[in-house]
Scaffold this motif. Structure first.
Motif, PDB file in Angstrom:
ATOM      1  N   LEU A 414       0.833  -1.194   0.000  1.00  0.00           N
ATOM      2  CA  LEU A 414       0.000   0.000   0.000  1.00  0.00           C
ATOM      3  C   LEU A 414       0.869   1.245   0.000  1.00  0.00           C
ATOM      4  O   LEU A 414       1.955   1.257   0.576  1.00  0.00           O
ATOM      5  CB  LEU A 414      -0.880   0.011   1.250  1.00  0.00           C
ATOM      6  CG  LEU A 414      -1.943  -1.077   1.331  1.00  0.00           C
ATOM      7  CD1 LEU A 414      -2.425  -1.212   2.778  1.00  0.00           C
ATOM      8  CD2 LEU A 414      -3.112  -0.725   0.439  1.00  0.00           C
ATOM      9  N   LEU A 415       0.383   2.299  -0.637  1.00  0.00           N
ATOM     10  CA  LEU A 415       1.033   3.602  -0.493  1.00  0.00           C
ATOM     11  C   LEU A 415       0.637   4.170   0.855  1.00  0.00           C
ATOM     12  O   LEU A 415      -0.441   3.885   1.383  1.00  0.00           O
ATOM     13  CB  LEU A 415       0.580   4.539  -1.614  1.00  0.00           C
ATOM     14  CG  LEU A 415       1.250   4.332  -2.970  1.00  0.00           C
ATOM     15  CD1 LEU A 415       0.515   5.106  -4.040  1.00  0.00           C
ATOM     16  CD2 LEU A 415       2.710   4.749  -2.933  1.00  0.00           C
ATOM     17  N   ASN A 416       1.539   4.991   1.416  1.00  0.00           N
ATOM     18  CA  ASN A 416       1.259   5.595   2.709  1.00  0.00           C
ATOM     19  C   ASN A 416       0.112   6.594   2.593  1.00  0.00           C
ATOM     20  O   ASN A 416       0.156   7.505   1.783  1.00  0.00           O
ATOM     21  CB  ASN A 416       2.531   6.291   3.204  1.00  0.00           C
ATOM     22  CG  ASN A 416       2.337   6.895   4.566  1.00  0.00           C
ATOM     23  OD1 ASN A 416       1.562   7.836   4.720  1.00  0.00           O
ATOM     24  ND2 ASN A 416       3.016   6.348   5.541  1.00  0.00           N
ATOM     25  N   GLU A 417      -0.918   6.395   3.422  1.00  0.00           N
ATOM     26  CA  GLU A 417      -2.115   7.219   3.300  1.00  0.00           C
ATOM     27  C   GLU A 417      -1.885   8.647   3.786  1.00  0.00           C
ATOM     28  O   GLU A 417      -2.392   9.606   3.200  1.00  0.00           O
ATOM     29  CB  GLU A 417      -3.276   6.600   4.086  1.00  0.00           C
ATOM     30  CG  GLU A 417      -4.031   5.533   3.302  1.00  0.00           C
ATOM     31  CD  GLU A 417      -4.735   6.094   2.078  1.00  0.00           C
ATOM     32  OE1 GLU A 417      -5.338   7.171   2.181  1.00  0.00           O
ATOM     33  OE2 GLU A 417      -4.659   5.463   1.003  1.00  0.00           O
ATOM     34  N   PHE A 418      -1.104   8.800   4.871  1.00  0.00           N
ATOM     35  CA  PHE A 418      -0.876  10.148   5.408  1.00  0.00           C
ATOM     36  C   PHE A 418      -0.206  11.026   4.354  1.00  0.00           C
ATOM     37  O   PHE A 418      -0.673  12.115   4.039  1.00  0.00           O
ATOM     38  CB  PHE A 418      -0.014  10.061   6.676  1.00  0.00           C
ATOM     39  CG  PHE A 418       0.381  11.410   7.201  1.00  0.00           C
ATOM     40  CD1 PHE A 418      -0.553  12.198   7.874  1.00  0.00           C
ATOM     41  CD2 PHE A 418       1.664  11.901   7.008  1.00  0.00           C
ATOM     42  CE1 PHE A 418      -0.193  13.447   8.346  1.00  0.00           C
ATOM     43  CE2 PHE A 418       2.023  13.163   7.475  1.00  0.00           C
ATOM     44  CZ  PHE A 418       1.089  13.931   8.155  1.00  0.00           C
ATOM     45  N   TRP A 419       0.873  10.517   3.780  1.00  0.00           N
ATOM     46  CA  TRP A 419       1.576  11.309   2.777  1.00  0.00           C
ATOM     47  C   TRP A 419       0.755  11.421   1.490  1.00  0.00           C
ATOM     48  O   TRP A 419       0.879  12.402   0.760  1.00  0.00           O
ATOM     49  CB  TRP A 419       2.973  10.732   2.515  1.00  0.00           C
ATOM     50  CG  TRP A 419       3.867  11.027   3.677  1.00  0.00           C
ATOM     51  CD1 TRP A 419       4.252  10.174   4.659  1.00  0.00           C
ATOM     52  CD2 TRP A 419       4.419  12.311   3.996  1.00  0.00           C
ATOM     53  NE1 TRP A 419       5.024  10.842   5.594  1.00  0.00           N
ATOM     54  CE2 TRP A 419       5.136  12.155   5.208  1.00  0.00           C
ATOM     55  CE3 TRP A 419       4.361  13.585   3.418  1.00  0.00           C
ATOM     56  CZ2 TRP A 419       5.814  13.218   5.828  1.00  0.00           C
ATOM     57  CZ3 TRP A 419       5.030  14.630   4.030  1.00  0.00           C
ATOM     58  CH2 TRP A 419       5.738  14.452   5.220  1.00  0.00           C
ATOM     59  N   GLY A 420      -0.095  10.443   1.255  1.00  0.00           N
ATOM     60  CA  GLY A 420      -1.000  10.536   0.118  1.00  0.00           C
ATOM     61  C   GLY A 420      -1.934  11.720   0.255  1.00  0.00           C
ATOM     62  O   GLY A 420      -2.191  12.450  -0.702  1.00  0.00           O
ATOM     63  N   LYS A 421      -2.415  11.919   1.516  1.00  0.00           N
ATOM     64  CA  LYS A 421      -3.336  13.033   1.724  1.00  0.00           C
ATOM     65  C   LYS A 421      -2.608  14.374   1.624  1.00  0.00           C
ATOM     66  O   LYS A 421      -3.137  15.342   1.066  1.00  0.00           O
ATOM     67  CB  LYS A 421      -4.041  12.885   3.066  1.00  0.00           C
ATOM     68  CG  LYS A 421      -5.182  11.881   2.922  1.00  0.00           C
ATOM     69  CD  LYS A 421      -5.753  11.409   4.230  1.00  0.00           C
ATOM     70  CE  LYS A 421      -6.707  10.260   3.913  1.00  0.00           C
ATOM     71  NZ  LYS A 421      -6.949   9.408   5.060  1.00  0.00           N
ATOM     72  N   ILE A 422      -1.381  14.415   2.160  1.00  0.00           N
ATOM     73  CA  ILE A 422      -0.566  15.640   2.011  1.00  0.00           C
ATOM     74  C   ILE A 422      -0.413  15.932   0.515  1.00  0.00           C
ATOM     75  O   ILE A 422      -0.584  17.071   0.055  1.00  0.00           O
ATOM     76  CB  ILE A 422       0.832  15.424   2.636  1.00  0.00           C
ATOM     77  CG1 ILE A 422       0.723  15.070   4.100  1.00  0.00           C
ATOM     78  CG2 ILE A 422       1.724  16.647   2.373  1.00  0.00           C
ATOM     79  CD1 ILE A 422       0.719  16.233   5.034  1.00  0.00           C
ATOM     80  N   HIS A 423      -0.092  14.879  -0.241  1.00  0.00           N
ATOM     81  CA  HIS A 423       0.076  15.022  -1.680  1.00  0.00           C
ATOM     82  C   HIS A 423      -1.185  15.604  -2.296  1.00  0.00           C
ATOM     83  O   HIS A 423      -1.132  16.545  -3.090  1.00  0.00           O
ATOM     84  CB  HIS A 423       0.408  13.651  -2.284  1.00  0.00           C
ATOM     85  CG  HIS A 423       0.448  13.613  -3.776  1.00  0.00           C
ATOM     86  ND1 HIS A 423       0.002  12.536  -4.505  1.00  0.00           N
ATOM     87  CD2 HIS A 423       0.862  14.522  -4.677  1.00  0.00           C
ATOM     88  CE1 HIS A 423       0.145  12.806  -5.791  1.00  0.00           C
ATOM     89  NE2 HIS A 423       0.672  13.990  -5.931  1.00  0.00           N
TER      90      HIS A 423
END
Lengths: 552, 216
Positions: A414-423
């Motif tokens: 999985l891709l990291n969700e926290f950094w995904g949201k920052i992105h």
């Protein structure tokens, strides 16, 4: 799986980084090759955009030479269209289509590999033109501007467009055959996931449109290098003929760039809203009507090219009619979300970003289709704003959404969700800062494709530039996230999102031949929110599941 | 062609056993038994030819646009085109389409000699066509650069000529490959079918080109 591996050693997932530098014929390897390569070109195209915005921070032309500025926006657009959005969507198509229809590979695996391997040389060729004076006539390359000196950059532009067009035609041919001929048992046309529908339709557009572009640039090349007079009025030619041929492809190309993106959104919204897609058939058929209409709207790009009145009227009406099938899709997506148990994952955030930004881009498209307004804002920043809302707010947001959704399938992690949201937030804010003010600039009359501008436009241009730089920064968390998660991310398992289409019915990453046994399909792909027993029963009796009619 | 049969009892399916949701209820189609898609190459090749048609349609449309917006066509001072050789060429090309069709019949009876024969005759006819066209080029008083008429004339006929030339290469390849035992059989002979289809395509394109450039 263990059993299968013993019996069929070729069932292991493609392994080792070397595979990705080889002439592999596995559609999954090719899909990842497409995605990584095109993302690389995206970064280059994005870097050129930063340079453009650096120039436009001040009204004077003081950062780069105006001729270099012309090359910057020309190559920026060419890269983003021919080396990023179109091939990136082909990358998703490559990875997902055989899995989604229950096939072991594409119809013509070697042709598939060839389609991919034309892209790096085409791209490198295009980049190389910066060393000897790149093309500077815009990505549309209108004569007579494009057949002036310097000739070499333009000749390189023509060659790389022809190479990339060839790659795109071969890929489309492959998708077309694969989807029509290789669906597994029970996978009727109206049981195909909507992404597969959209790839099928986009392939049709590519097959019919791209050869005309190839014809146009070949004639342009003859004018440029041999001295024929196709587009040269002194010899009896006509530059407007080029515009017709160019836009006959390049307007449908917008749908090549947005239909598969819409297809991905039609997959992702039901997964994360836990509801069947609303209006399955309507969405599938609206793709077909968009593709048909898409071939009769091209001259709306040419309202100021001396186009006769009756023709402008015709193309204005057809262009506005496109809003109907597009609206069908948008309303179906909104209805899919209605009352759903929405999970705000990064994939879903980008998908919702797509829907909202695409609607803005679509609406400004209707504004532009109106002849009187069009004549007023032609070649202003209003057009730049519109096309970026469609191609960035639309296509690129969908591509990002697709990355978050299918990265676990491709890598098993999985891709990291926290950094995904920052992105997501950086991209969304940067995008709107960058492109929303352009509407105003355009309406105030700031022309596009010029290195300097009137000082009255300075304030908004500074905001636009800052938004542009923020967009540049926004890719960093994504790149780090992908690199880190590829080796160290959380294990995804075969089906991390509890999704129902066939690609999730095999391991992550899937084995070389995709499925241990080819699945047999009994039901449409979007029966979310029902239990297995309900679906079994409904599939056997051909009925409904609960309140949901699964569109089919 | 293999027909696949469902086997093994239901629920232990690839889908269900992986914790799958609902849509796929699947078993059956044992591994490696399902290569039953048949030969898709002819379908793909036909798709390619449709795409190729669009290239010619684009070029034809450009020509028609030039003609329709010109005050006089052909432009004043354009010499009269020689018509006899192109007319003979047209007859040769149409006839060659009939000849190459014999190959498709021959291979269905496993008659490789017949295939080679009809391919050879077609190849010679195609070569004659090209020779005639080159002769015509050599005797025309206008060139590629002498204005829009010359530009469209040479680029359109040249593009078509290139396709004829590729056709000749295809025929040569098929004849060479047919020497290998069992390369083409009554059941499997994509190369022969595709070359023949391609040749018909080149033929039809020429008919339109002939009408547009010489007759109308």
């Amino acid at each position: 799986m263990v059993d299968a591996l013993q019996r069929f050693p070729e069932m292991e997932p493609p392994a080792g980084w070397r595979t990705y530098f080889s002439f592999s014929t596995d559609h999954k390897v090719i899909g990842i090759q497409y995605l990584v390569t095109t993302f690389f070109f995206y970064m280059i195209g994005g870097f050129l955009a930063m340079l453009i915005r650096a120039e436009l921070l001040t009204p004077a032309s003081d950062f780069v030479d105006p001729a270099v500025y012309n090359s910057l926006f020309t190559i920026h657009a060419t890269i983003m269209i021919f080396l990023w959005i179109i091939p990136a969507l082909a990358g998703f198509g490559n990875y997902l289509v055989p899995l989604m229809i229950g096939a072991r590979d594409m119809a013509f695996p070697r042709l598939n590999a060839l389609s991919f391997w034309l892209i790096p040389p085409g791209g490198v060729l295009l980049m190389s033109s910066f060393f000897w004076g790149a093309a500077g006539a815009g990505w549309t390359s209108y004569p007579p501007l494009s057949i002036q000196d310097p000739k070499l950059g333009e000749a390189i532009w023509i060659s790389s467009v022809a190479i990339l067009g060839t790659s795109s035609i071969m890929a489309a041919l492959n998708f077309f055959t694969t989807i029509l001929k290789m669906r597994t048992k029970g996978m009727d046309l109206f049981r195909m996931p909507l992404f597969v529908w959209s790839v099928l339709v986009a392939s049709g557009i590519t097959l019919l449109g791209t050869p005309v572009l190839t014809g146009a640039v070949i004639l342009l090349g003859f004018d440029l290098l041999v001295g024929t007079s196709f587009f040269n009025p002194t010899g009896g030619g006509n530059p407007v003929v080029y515009q017709h041929m160019f836009w006959f492809y390049s307007h449908p190309a917008v749908y090549i760039m947005v239909l598969p993106a819409m297809g991905m959104i039609s997959e992702i919204l039901p997964i994360f809203a836990r509801k069947p897609i609303f209006g399955y058939r309507a969405i599938a058929i609206s793709s077909i009507s968009i593709s048909v209409l898409g071939f009769v709207v091209w001259a709306h790009h040419m309202f100021t090219s001396g186009t006769p009145e009756w023709m402008r009227m015709f193309f204005m009406i057809t262009s506005m009619v496109i809003a109907v099938p597009t609206g069908i899709k948008v309303f179906s997506w909104v209805a899919t979300l209605w009352g759903g148990k929405i999970r705000f994952t990064s994939a879903m955030l980008f998908a919702l970003g797509f829907v909202s930004l695409f609607v803005i881009g679509g609406l400004s498209g209707i504004v532009l289709a109106s002849v009187p307004v069009n004549i007023h804002v032609h070649n202003t920043y209003f057009v730049v704003a519109h096309l970026h809302y469609v191609l960035f707010g639309g296509s690129v947001f969908a591509i990002y959404s697709g990355f978050y959704c299918w990265f676990p399938k491709m890598t098993g992690r999985l891709l990291n969700e926290f950094w995904g949201k920052i992105h997501f937030f950086l991209t969304f804010v940067g995008f709107n800062l960058c492109f929303l003010p352009m509407h105003t600039l355009g309406l105030q009359g700031m022309p596009r494709r010029v290195a300097d501008y009137d000082p009255q436009f300075t304030n908004l241009n500074v905001i636009v530039s800052l938004g542009g730089f923020l967009l540049g920064i926004s890719t960093l968390p994504f790149i780090v996230n992908v690199i880190w998660s590829w080796s160290k991310g959380k294990e995804a398992g075969p089906n991390p999102w509890n999704a129902l289409s066939l690609e999730w019915a095999t391991s992550s990453p899937p084995p070389v031949e995709n499925f241990e046994k080819l699945p047999v399909v009994y039901a449409p792909p979007y029966w979310y929110g029902s239990t297995l027993e309900e679906v079994k029963k409904a599939a056997l009796t051909g009925g409904r599941v609960g309140k949901h009619r699964a569109g089919n | 062609m293999q027909q696949t049969t469902p086997n093994e009892p239901t629920s232990s399916t690839a889908a269900a056993s992986m914790g799958m949701g609902t849509t796929v209820e699947a078993e059956a189609l044992q591994h490696h038994e399902e290569h039953e898609h048949g030969d898709m190459r002819l379908f793909g090749f036909t798709t390619f030819l449709i795409s190729e048609t669009m290239l010619f349609l684009g070029l034809f449309s450009a020509l028609l646009t030039y003609r329709s917006v010109a005050l006089v066509w052909p432009p004043a001072g354009t010499p009269e085109l020689e018509k006899l050789i192109p007319a003979i060429n047209t007859v040769i090309l149409i006839a060659s389409s009939l000849v190459i069709h014999q190959a498709s019949d021959a291979i269905k009876k496993n008659n490789l000699k017949g295939v080679r024969q009809s391919f050879l005759i077609t190849l010679l006819m195609g070569a004659t066509f090209l020779a005639g066209q080159l002769w015509e080029y050599a005797h025309l008083s206008f060139g590629l650069k002498s204005g829009i008429f010359g530009s469209t004339f040479y680029v359109l006929t040249g593009f078509h000529g290139l396709h004829v030339f590729v056709g000749l290469l295809l025929m040569g390849t098929v004849m060479f490959r047919s020497m290998k035992p069992n390369h083409y059989t009554a059941e499997s002979h994509f190369g022969i079918e595709a070359t023949s289809l391609y040749w018909h395509f080149v033929d039809v394109v020429w008919i339109f080109l002939f009408l547009l450039l010489y007759v109308l």
